[in-house]
Structures are given as C-alpha cells and as structure tokens.
Design a protein around this motif. Structure first.
Motif, PDB file in Angstrom:
ATOM      1  N   VAL A 183      -3.091   3.087  -2.681  1.00 50.95           N
ATOM      2  CA  VAL A 183      -1.697   3.374  -1.808  1.00 50.95           C
ATOM      3  C   VAL A 183      -0.607   3.460  -2.734  1.00 50.95           C
ATOM      4  N   GLY A 184       0.204   4.207  -2.436  1.00 48.33           N
ATOM      5  CA  GLY A 184       1.649   4.349  -3.181  1.00 48.33           C
ATOM      6  C   GLY A 184       1.481   4.786  -4.866  1.00 48.33           C
ATOM      7  N   LEU A 185       0.278   5.480  -4.983  1.00 52.62           N
ATOM      8  CA  LEU A 185      -0.100   5.884  -6.390  1.00 52.62           C
ATOM      9  C   LEU A 185       0.987   7.137  -6.700  1.00 52.62           C
ATOM     10  N   LYS A 186       1.093   7.968  -5.498  1.00 54.80           N
ATOM     11  CA  LYS A 186       1.817   9.223  -5.709  1.00 54.80           C
ATOM     12  C   LYS A 186       2.917   8.942  -4.509  1.00 54.80           C
ATOM     13  N   ALA A 187       4.286   8.917  -4.898  1.00 54.19           N
ATOM     14  CA  ALA A 187       5.438   8.716  -4.008  1.00 54.19           C
ATOM     15  C   ALA A 187       5.267   9.680  -2.928  1.00 54.19           C
ATOM     16  N   ASP A 188       5.031  10.832  -2.806  1.00 48.05           N
ATOM     17  CA  ASP A 188       5.118  11.861  -1.915  1.00 48.05           C
ATOM     18  C   ASP A 188       3.620  12.099  -1.040  1.00 48.05           C
ATOM     19  N   CYS A 189       2.740  11.264  -1.368  1.00 55.88           N
ATOM     20  CA  CYS A 189       1.420  11.400  -0.933  1.00 55.88           C
ATOM     21  C   CYS A 189       1.204  10.130   0.353  1.00 55.88           C
ATOM     22  N   GLU A 190       0.562  10.451   1.401  1.00 55.81           N
ATOM     23  CA  GLU A 190       0.312   9.516   2.332  1.00 55.81           C
ATOM     24  C   GLU A 190      -1.104   9.245   1.978  1.00 55.81           C
ATOM     25  N   SER A 241      -7.454   0.191  -1.410  1.00 56.93           N
ATOM     26  CA  SER A 241      -5.879  -0.193  -1.450  1.00 56.93           C
ATOM     27  C   SER A 241      -5.205   0.283  -2.946  1.00 56.93           C
TER      28      SER A 241
END
Length: 616
Positions: free
Chosen positions: A597-604, A594
């Motif tokens: 998650v959200g570590l890269k803004a444009d990465c799912e 977890s």
C-alpha cells in the motif's frame, strides 16, 4: 428562490426536511429555530421544482409503513402540476395502483416506461396502451387460456373476504421521485413517501382502504385521510428517513404533489366523480355489458371477460417490449401490428403461444431475446428470423427444444448469445462458423453451454468473446479461438477449466480468468508476453498460481484476490515490472499485503474488503 443561496444553517434544515436524517449521518448537524420560515421556503422550493421537473418516477415496491396516499400522484392534473414533464417511469406491484393509472393516464406527449410485476389481464393492458404513450413495457401477462379453476376459486374467495386485499396492499410504502434541472442546478430529485397511519396533514388528499374497490364498483370513494411527506435530495443524497424531526410539518411535498388543481375543492358535489377504474377502453368489446363482465354480469371461472376484449386498430409507440408467463398469439400479433417503431422484444416462458412464427413479424425489430420458451422449434425460429430481417442481436437462453440447426448466415447480426443450454454441440458450432459466416458479428456469448468440449470458433469480426461457466472446455479450443479470431479485444473465461491455453492477441485489452482453478503459471507468464496491449487482467481465485512472471509496460489493472498460493516475490516483480499500474487487488493473499500500500503513488492497492454500508 435559489435554495443554494440560503445561509448554511437554513439550507441544511431545508435539505434535512426534504432528504430525511441521512445528512445527519454525514456529519451535518446545523440547527435553525425558525420553523415558520422553513415551512415557507420548503413550499416555495417544491413549487419551483415541480415547474422544472422533466422525469417522474413512481415505485410501489419500496417496503415500509402503511401508506394510504400512494395513488394520489396520478389523480392530480398532469399538465398544470408538472408543466415541463416529458417522461414517466412507473413500477407497479398491484393491479389496484395500475387501474388508477388507467383511469387517470398521463397526457399523450408524456412518454411512459412501465414495469409491472403482477399478473396483468388482457383488458387493462389494452386500455392503457390505447390511452397513454408507452415507450417501454415490462409485464407479466395473464392470458385467458392460462387461468385455472384453482386460481378462479382463490380469486372468488378473496373477493368474498371483503377488504383483505386492500389491507395487505397497504403494507407497502410507495415512492415517487421527481428529477429535473431544479432551481438552476441539474440532478435535483423529489421523493414522495406516505406517512404512517394516523399522521395528520392539512390540505392533503389520500385514498383510504377500500377506495379502489369502491371505484371499481362505481360508488363514491370513502373520505380521504392521512398524509404524505416529502424529501428532496440534491445530487448524491440517499433516500429519506422517517426519523427527520420535521417529517410532520405542513410544508411537505403533499402541498405540491397532492394538492388539487386550482378551483373548487374536490368532493361529491363540487367536482365530477373520477372515471371508474374499470371503465371500458375507447374501443369497447362487442357484446360486453357496462361493467365489463359477460352477459348477465357473470364472470365464468374467475376470468374478467378477457375473452371479449377486442384489439382496436391503433398506432402504438412501443419501442421496448418485455413479456413473461402466459401470452396468446393474438395479443403478440396485435402488439407487433400496432407499432412500427418496436426495436426490442424479450419473451420469457410465453406458455400461451402456439404459432409464434405467425405473430412475430416486424421489420423494425433489432433485438430478439427468448428465455425458457421451451415449445419453440428450430423451424419456427428460422421463420421468425426471416420475418424480422433487421435483427442485429439474438439471445436464446434455456430453450430446451432447440438444437440450433436454425443458425444461418446473417449479414446484419452483430450480437449472438446462446446461453445455458446443453443442446449446442461442438459440431453445430464448428459448422456454423465454417459454412454460415456472419461478417458483422462483434459479440459472441456462449456462457453456460456445458456440452462444449473442443469447438472451432473462427471469426475475423468477433471482438468480444464470452465463455463463462463452460466447465468442459479444453485448452485446445481456447487456443484455437485466439488463433482464429485475430481481432479479439475482450475475452471472459470465468470459471472455465483452462490450464495451459495459449492466450495470444495483439488487440486484446481485457481478459477475465477468475476462478479458473486449474490455471498454471506458464499460461499467465506467456499471456503477458503475447498480449502487448493488455490493460486489465482478472486472476481472482486462481488458486494454482504461485510465481508467474507478470511484466507488462501497459497493464493498468490486475486482480489477484484469493490467490492464496501466490508468492510474495511474484507480487514484488509485478510492481517493479508494470510501470503503468493504476489498480491492484491483493485481498486474502497469504503474506503481509499492507507493505504494498502506497508503494506507487498513483496506484490504488486494495488489501481488504470493506463490507460496511456507506450512504452516498
């Protein structure tokens, strides 16, 4: 009338009536009490939709409640009901429904695509193809030579049971979906469903149990009863549900989809009786009686006089033909002689064929697919390829009598798929690429060839290489394929035995190594360095991976699902060393996923699978 312009509560109720209760699950719970207005709006909307429809879908395979009106869609006048209809897509599970289509075929300007999942005798096949414009046919044939005494006895017993087949056939619900531009908005669809037995709906006409048998016997059909319900859904909606509170309103689609054409009401005295379902084809067989059986009205061995069916001289519009089970040489020969536009043919089993090389001749064919045709020899295949000089795609799967010596140089072949066979050896494949080149070959699929160990695959034209489920394939063979196929763009090695193969290609953008249980860190580290244009990499279920160095400036998608031994530090480097990442799957890895998650803004980042059902 534009339904989108209606006030929200009224619009919601209209869609709820037409699309079932699925909108309620989506959170739309608006209410409007004016039922009479809703009925009027539904009727006007469906009339307008029928005028705009271009594609009509009929599916008999949907399970559900008893449906007694499923064949009525074919008994309407096609042109007045759907004036802009151009394409009909039909999926049939029973001969009863198919025979109604034969008796009431679509006009010649409507192009039909049919899928038949029952044993189709020769006579109905010829009747339909000569009465309708069929572009695509997927059928399971029952040729005369394949009938057995046991089947004949079973058919005779079922006929003597009286009505049992009709009752069983009523245990399915059918659906007809109509799509087209709708009321100025593309993508609208109409689904026609049968009401449960006992539901009354004024103005609709249905076929009660026993009607199909009565029509075949030439007697007037029984009185109609029952009902149909309609559902209309806009783009993205799902199939209707019978729980809609307005399911029994008289504004259902049967007003538009089952109502007779303008004029006198149908009946024994006011309208001509429909053409008998088993009526003879336009070119009747010589020596056959009026009921289609043999002389004296007897059916020998349960065969429906298929031996007497003559193949008329005609011009068919078939483009895609898929035939399974028993198939006679004369049937295949007639189909290919009668169409000059056939592009694709798929034969499965084809037990009745004896000389396919004499029947399978066509200059228009571009795709040949053979599945489990076990009597076919290499000499016959060589003659077939010569008789079909414009073939660009050849697929052979589970044909046990072929050793692939028929392979020759072919300047037009673009796709070659030799699947699920143990007869293909390293020597045969190596000699083919060395001495019989195919300069146009783009896709090579050797999936399921479990005898391959170390073949030399060499082709400058191949761009898509598939070696799925080749458990004995060695690293040297994979490395040589990358070395001798410099233009590779996509490679799939799903569930292979590679360990330290050298994946090197300047054009490669997609590589699948999922479930390669022996794949090691050094092989993955090298491929990131040797494939500079790699965009997508699948390493799912590669359980030996621990700390590969995953650094790439262009990589967009990577799948690490079930890599249970991969270390968290390797994933951290992935996020810092791959600046173009758009999608990462980390489900079932043995660390706290977890945090990524959200570590890269444009990465799912996917860290868990959602198996819950979501309606669209």
């Amino acid at each position: 009338m534009d339904i989108v312009g209606l006030p929200p509560p009224l619009r919601t109720h209209v869609f709820r009536h037409l699309a079932g209760a699925e909108l309620v699950r989506g959170g739309v719970c608006e209410v409007h009490p004016d039922v009479a207005l809703l009925q009027l709006v539904c009727r006007e909307f469906l009339d307008q939709l029928n005028e705009e429809v271009e594609d009509l879908f009929f599916d008999e395979s949907v399970p559900g409640a008893v449906d007694k009106g499923r064949h009525q869609i074919f008994k309407q006048p096609w042109a007045p009901t759907y004036p802009r209809l151009r394409r009909f897509h039909g999926s049939f599970d029973t001969l009863d429904a198919f025979e109604v289509l034969i008796a009431f075929p679509p006009p010649p300007h409507i192009l039909s695509e049919l899928s038949l999942s029952f044993d189709l005798p020769r006579k109905p096949l010829v009747q339909l193809l000569t009465r309708a414009t069929v572009k695509k046919l997927d059928a399971r044939l029952r040729e005369p030579s394949a009938a057995t005494a046991a089947a004949a006895a079973g058919a005779a017993g079922a006929a003597g049971a009286g009505g049992a087949s009709d009752v069983s056939s009523q245990q399915q619900i059918s659906r007809a979906v109509v799509s087209g531009p709708g009321v100025g908005r593309p993508g609208y669809a109409v689904s026609v469903w049968g009401q449960p037995e006992g539901a009354e709906h004024p103005g609709s006409t249905v076929v009660p149990p026993g009607a199909m048998r009565a029509m075949r016997d030439g007697s007037p059909p029984p009185a109609a009863a029952g009902a149909q319900r309609a559902s209309v859904a806009g783009p993205g909606t799902v199939s209707p549900s019978s729980s809609s509170p307005m399911a029994n309103r008289s504004s259902s689609v049967s007003d538009a989809a089952s109502a007779p054409a303008p004029g006198p009401a149908p009946g024994p005295s006011s309208a001509p009786a429909p053409e008998p379902v088993a009526a003879p084809a336009p070119a009747p067989s010589k020596g056959s009686s009026s009921n289609g059986s043999k002389k004296g009205g007897k059916k020998k061995g349960g065969k429906e006089a298929d031996e007497e069916v003559e193949f008329p001289v005609c011009q068919l519009e078939l483009e895609d033909l898929r035939l399974a089970d028993s198939l006679a040489d004369e049937t295949l020969g007639w189909l290919l002689r009668s169409t000059s536009v056939l592009q694709s043919i798929h034969l499965q089993t084809a037990q009745g064929l004896r000389s396919p090389e004499l029947a399978l001749k066509s200059e228009s064919l571009t795709t040949i697919s053979l599945y489990s045709v076990n009597f076919l020899t290499d000499m016959q295949l060589k003659q077939i390829m010569k008789a079909c000089p414009n073939v660009t795609s050849l697929e052979i799967s589970k044909c046990r009598s072929i050793n692939f010596s028929f392979l020759e140089s072919n300047p037009k072949l673009v796709r070659l798929a030799l699947l699920n066979t143990r007869q293909l050896t390293d020597q045969t494949l190596t000699e083919f690429f060395k001495h019989k080149p195919c300069p146009a070959l783009k896709q090579l699929d050797l999936s399921g060839c479990k005898s391959l160990l170390n073949p030399v695959i060499s082709s400058r034209s191949v761009e898509d290489l598939r070696l799925l489920h080749c458990p004995q394939l060695q690293d040297t063979a994979v490395s040589a394929a990358f070395n001798h196929c410099p233009n590779l763009r996509s490679v799939n090695l799903l569930q292979s035995s590679v360990e330290v193969a050298r994946f090197a290609s300047t054009h490669l953008h997609t590589l699948v190594l999922a479930t390669c249980q022996k794949l090691r860190d050094e092989a993955v580290t090298d491929l990131f360095r040797l494939c500079p244009n790699l965009l997508a990499l699948d390493l799912g279920h590669c359980c030996q991976l621990q700390e590969p160095v995953m650094s790439h400036p262009k990589l967009e998608k990577i799948y690490l699902t079930f890599c249970v031994n991969i270390h968290e530090i390797a994933v951290e480097r992935l996020f810092t060393s791959c600046p173009n990442l758009k999608h990462v799957e980390l489900a079932v890895c043995m660390f706290d996923m977890s945090r990524f998650v959200g570590l890269k803004a444009d990465c799912e980042v996917v860290t868990n699978f959602d198996f819950s059902w979501k309606g669209s």
